[in-house]
Design a protein around this motif. Structure first.
Motif, PDB file in Angstrom:
ATOM      1  N   ASN A 212       0.840  -1.193   0.000  1.00 10.29           N
ATOM      2  CA  ASN A 212       0.000   0.000   0.000  1.00 10.29           C
ATOM      3  C   ASN A 212       0.878   1.248   0.000  1.00 10.29           C
ATOM      4  O   ASN A 212       1.907   1.278   0.687  1.00 10.29           O
ATOM      5  CB  ASN A 212      -0.902  -0.007   1.242  1.00 10.29           C
ATOM      6  CG  ASN A 212      -1.879   1.156   1.238  1.00 10.29           C
ATOM      7  OD1 ASN A 212      -1.546   2.261   1.638  1.00 10.29           O
ATOM      8  ND2 ASN A 212      -3.094   0.888   0.790  1.00 10.29           N
ATOM      9  N   PRO A 213       0.522   2.271  -0.767  1.00  9.14           N
ATOM     10  CA  PRO A 213       1.352   3.495  -0.818  1.00  9.14           C
ATOM     11  C   PRO A 213       1.601   4.122   0.551  1.00  9.14           C
ATOM     12  O   PRO A 213       2.667   4.695   0.783  1.00  9.14           O
ATOM     13  CB  PRO A 213       0.550   4.430  -1.726  1.00  9.14           C
ATOM     14  CG  PRO A 213      -0.265   3.508  -2.581  1.00  9.14           C
ATOM     15  CD  PRO A 213      -0.616   2.343  -1.703  1.00  9.14           C
TER      16      PRO A 213
ATOM     17  N   ILE B 258      -3.281  -4.317   1.362  1.00  4.83           N
ATOM     18  CA  ILE B 258      -4.121  -3.153   1.051  1.00  4.83           C
ATOM     19  C   ILE B 258      -4.386  -2.335   2.315  1.00  4.83           C
ATOM     20  O   ILE B 258      -4.431  -1.101   2.279  1.00  4.83           O
ATOM     21  CB  ILE B 258      -5.444  -3.615   0.406  1.00  4.83           C
ATOM     22  CG1 ILE B 258      -5.178  -4.151  -1.013  1.00  4.83           C
ATOM     23  CG2 ILE B 258      -6.461  -2.475   0.361  1.00  4.83           C
ATOM     24  CD1 ILE B 258      -6.376  -4.832  -1.640  1.00  4.83           C
ATOM     25  N   ALA B 259      -4.528  -3.035   3.442  1.00  4.18           N
ATOM     26  CA  ALA B 259      -4.787  -2.347   4.717  1.00  4.18           C
ATOM     27  C   ALA B 259      -3.529  -1.693   5.294  1.00  4.18           C
ATOM     28  O   ALA B 259      -3.607  -1.024   6.330  1.00  4.18           O
ATOM     29  CB  ALA B 259      -5.363  -3.332   5.724  1.00  4.18           C
ATOM     30  N   GLY B 260      -2.376  -1.882   4.629  1.00  2.00           N
ATOM     31  CA  GLY B 260      -1.154  -1.235   5.072  1.00  2.00           C
ATOM     32  C   GLY B 260      -0.406  -1.970   6.165  1.00  2.00           C
ATOM     33  O   GLY B 260       0.382  -1.370   6.902  1.00  2.00           O
ATOM     34  N   HIS B 261      -0.620  -3.300   6.276  1.00  2.87           N
ATOM     35  CA  HIS B 261       0.012  -4.056   7.353  1.00  2.87           C
ATOM     36  C   HIS B 261       1.380  -4.616   6.982  1.00  2.87           C
ATOM     37  O   HIS B 261       2.011  -5.295   7.793  1.00  2.87           O
ATOM     38  CB  HIS B 261      -0.899  -5.206   7.790  1.00  2.87           C
ATOM     39  CG  HIS B 261      -2.195  -4.739   8.378  1.00  2.87           C
ATOM     40  ND1 HIS B 261      -2.259  -3.720   9.311  1.00  2.87           N
ATOM     41  CD2 HIS B 261      -3.476  -5.144   8.181  1.00  2.87           C
ATOM     42  CE1 HIS B 261      -3.522  -3.521   9.650  1.00  2.87           C
ATOM     43  NE2 HIS B 261      -4.283  -4.363   8.978  1.00  2.87           N
ATOM     44  N   GLY B 262       1.843  -4.386   5.756  1.00  2.59           N
ATOM     45  CA  GLY B 262       3.145  -4.880   5.365  1.00  2.59           C
ATOM     46  C   GLY B 262       3.232  -5.093   3.866  1.00  2.59           C
ATOM     47  O   GLY B 262       2.337  -4.694   3.112  1.00  2.59           O
ATOM     48  N   VAL B 263       4.336  -5.719   3.439  1.00  6.63           N
ATOM     49  CA  VAL B 263       4.568  -6.011   2.019  1.00  6.63           C
ATOM     50  C   VAL B 263       4.171  -7.460   1.769  1.00  6.63           C
ATOM     51  O   VAL B 263       4.587  -8.364   2.497  1.00  6.63           O
ATOM     52  CB  VAL B 263       6.048  -5.807   1.643  1.00  6.63           C
ATOM     53  CG1 VAL B 263       6.217  -5.923   0.128  1.00  6.63           C
ATOM     54  CG2 VAL B 263       6.550  -4.459   2.144  1.00  6.63           C
TER      55      VAL B 263
ATOM     56  N   ALA C 253      -7.183  -3.427  -7.475  1.00  7.68           N
ATOM     57  CA  ALA C 253      -6.551  -2.693  -6.378  1.00  7.68           C
ATOM     58  C   ALA C 253      -5.360  -1.888  -6.886  1.00  7.68           C
ATOM     59  O   ALA C 253      -5.109  -0.762  -6.426  1.00  7.68           O
ATOM     60  CB  ALA C 253      -6.110  -3.663  -5.283  1.00  7.68           C
ATOM     61  N   ILE C 254      -4.628  -2.434  -7.856  1.00  3.66           N
ATOM     62  CA  ILE C 254      -3.503  -1.711  -8.451  1.00  3.66           C
ATOM     63  C   ILE C 254      -4.020  -0.504  -9.230  1.00  3.66           C
ATOM     64  O   ILE C 254      -3.494   0.609  -9.112  1.00  3.66           O
ATOM     65  CB  ILE C 254      -2.684  -2.650  -9.355  1.00  3.66           C
ATOM     66  CG1 ILE C 254      -2.012  -3.743  -8.518  1.00  3.66           C
ATOM     67  CG2 ILE C 254      -1.634  -1.862 -10.138  1.00  3.66           C
ATOM     68  CD1 ILE C 254      -1.347  -4.823  -9.344  1.00  3.66           C
ATOM     69  N   ASP C 255      -5.068  -0.713 -10.020  1.00  2.00           N
ATOM     70  CA  ASP C 255      -5.646   0.392 -10.803  1.00  2.00           C
ATOM     71  C   ASP C 255      -6.175   1.496  -9.906  1.00  2.00           C
ATOM     72  O   ASP C 255      -6.136   2.685 -10.264  1.00  2.00           O
ATOM     73  CB  ASP C 255      -6.774  -0.141 -11.695  1.00  2.00           C
ATOM     74  CG  ASP C 255      -6.257  -1.052 -12.803  1.00  2.00           C
ATOM     75  OD1 ASP C 255      -5.041  -1.019 -13.090  1.00  2.00           O
ATOM     76  OD2 ASP C 255      -7.078  -1.812 -13.366  1.00  2.00           O
TER      77      ASP C 255
ATOM     78  N   LEU D 267      -4.472   1.292  -4.616  1.00  4.56           N
ATOM     79  CA  LEU D 267      -4.428   0.693  -3.279  1.00  4.56           C
ATOM     80  C   LEU D 267      -3.199  -0.181  -3.088  1.00  4.56           C
ATOM     81  O   LEU D 267      -2.793  -0.453  -1.959  1.00  4.56           O
ATOM     82  CB  LEU D 267      -5.693  -0.136  -3.037  1.00  4.56           C
ATOM     83  CG  LEU D 267      -7.016   0.627  -3.098  1.00  4.56           C
ATOM     84  CD1 LEU D 267      -8.189  -0.337  -2.955  1.00  4.56           C
ATOM     85  CD2 LEU D 267      -7.061   1.685  -1.999  1.00  4.56           C
ATOM     86  N   LEU D 268      -2.621  -0.640  -4.188  1.00  3.87           N
ATOM     87  CA  LEU D 268      -1.387  -1.425  -4.153  1.00  3.87           C
ATOM     88  C   LEU D 268      -0.440  -0.876  -5.218  1.00  3.87           C
ATOM     89  O   LEU D 268      -0.885  -0.502  -6.308  1.00  3.87           O
ATOM     90  CB  LEU D 268      -1.662  -2.907  -4.431  1.00  3.87           C
ATOM     91  CG  LEU D 268      -2.354  -3.720  -3.340  1.00  3.87           C
ATOM     92  CD1 LEU D 268      -2.665  -5.115  -3.858  1.00  3.87           C
ATOM     93  CD2 LEU D 268      -1.510  -3.797  -2.074  1.00  3.87           C
TER      94      LEU D 268
END
Length: 308
Positions: free
Chosen positions: A168-169, A229-234, A245-247, A250-251
């Motif tokens: 996630n960015p 997506i939730a930002g918990h890691g790679v 999600a990429i479009d 979100l990722l």
């Protein structure tokens, strides 16, 4: 054809013999124990020989009962398979079995488009990672991750499985990921997933020195993706399975390197179903949809596997 005793009595015998317990047979058949006992009495009277005898507080099979029980079970199994085939060949229902990630992240969101062109077909999608014996099951087609065409089945190559880290960015903004070596100090989702080794092995230089920080462990790429997506890691993911999600931003892919998993997705079905109109319709639509979804194919997913 030899006369057959009442099927209700035969069915009760098969369940009672398999469980060796009248109460469990009654539960399976939604009957009372007295009802099972009554059916056994009818069957034994018809045969002129006992199939069960009382031993203490239990009912056990006689020698005759033990000899015929396996053949009765086989007969009911054959009947079940026959009716499963009949259901699967129902022209108005298309039964599909597919693995979790492909079914959830790729196929489910596109089946509405298939229904638009074939509104006469009801689609039933079974989501499982277990291999199903399509030749004897009720499913018309399956989608499976395989290294080569499936023996004994008609097989159509769909796509490769490219893998690469996605994040996630917001996570990327607060965690340094300038080179693959930086992954060793970052939180990796499911760090023991063998896709991580596959991806690191694809690099020109081994950048795995040091131990990765502990991360959440899942048993599903779907859950790995949601955690990323939730930002918990790679997470190490297959981008085509997460294209929306990429479009949507979100990722993102922090590194350009992509590895290919040894398996690819294939559409498979038994030879005797090749010419069913519903199977042909789904096959043609799916093959075109894969090409359409790949667009300019930045990951090379449409490149067939060697020997495919």
């Amino acid at each position: 054809m030899p006369p057959i005793p009442p099927l209700s009595a035969v069915r009760a015998f098969e369940a009672a013999a398999r469980h060796e317990n009248f109460s469990r047979a009654a539960e399976e058949l939604a009957m009372t124990q007295a009802g099972v006992s009554y059916q056994m009495k009818l069957l034994e009277e018809r045969l002129g020989a006992p199939l069960f005898v009382r031993k203490g507080r239990c009912m056990v099979l006689t020698d005759l009962g033990r000899r015929i029980a396996p053949r009765v079970t086989e007969a009911f199994t054959a009947l079940g398979e026959a009716f499963a085939i009949a259901r699967s060949e129902n022209a108005s229902v298309l039964a599909i079995t597919a693995p979790r990630t492909f079914a959830t992240n790729w196929l489910a969101g596109r089946l509405g488009d298939f229904h638009i062109i074939r509104p006469d077909l009801a689609v039933r999608l079974d989501v499982t990672d277990q291999m199903v014996d399509l030749a004897s099951s009720e499913f018309d087609v399956g989608i499976r991750g395989l290294r080569a065409p499936a023996p004994g089945l008609v097989s159509h190559f769909l796509m490769r499985m490219p893998v690469t880290p996605l994040v996630n960015p917001s996570f990327l903004a607060t965690h340094k990921l300038e080179t693959p070596a930086d992954l060793q100090s970052a939180i990796r989702i499911s760090p023991e997933d063998d896709w991580w080794d596959l991806w690191f092995d694809s690099l020109a230089v081994d950048e795995r020195e040091g131990a990765a920080r502990s991360g959440i462990r899942f048993e599903s790429q779907v859950l790995d993706g949601h955690a990323a997506i939730a930002g918990h890691g790679v997470a190490i993911l297959s981008p085509p399975m997460f294209q929306p999600a990429i479009d949507a931003g979100l990722l993102v892919q922090p590194f350009p390197q992509v590895a290919n998993y040894g398996n690819a997705f294939w559409l498979v079905y038994p030879e005797h179903k090749r010419n069913l109109p519903k199977v042909r319709a789904f096959r043609d639509w799916l093959l075109e949809e894969v090409k359409r979804a790949a667009r300019d194919d930045p990951y090379g997913i449409l490149e067939p596997l060697p020997g495919a």
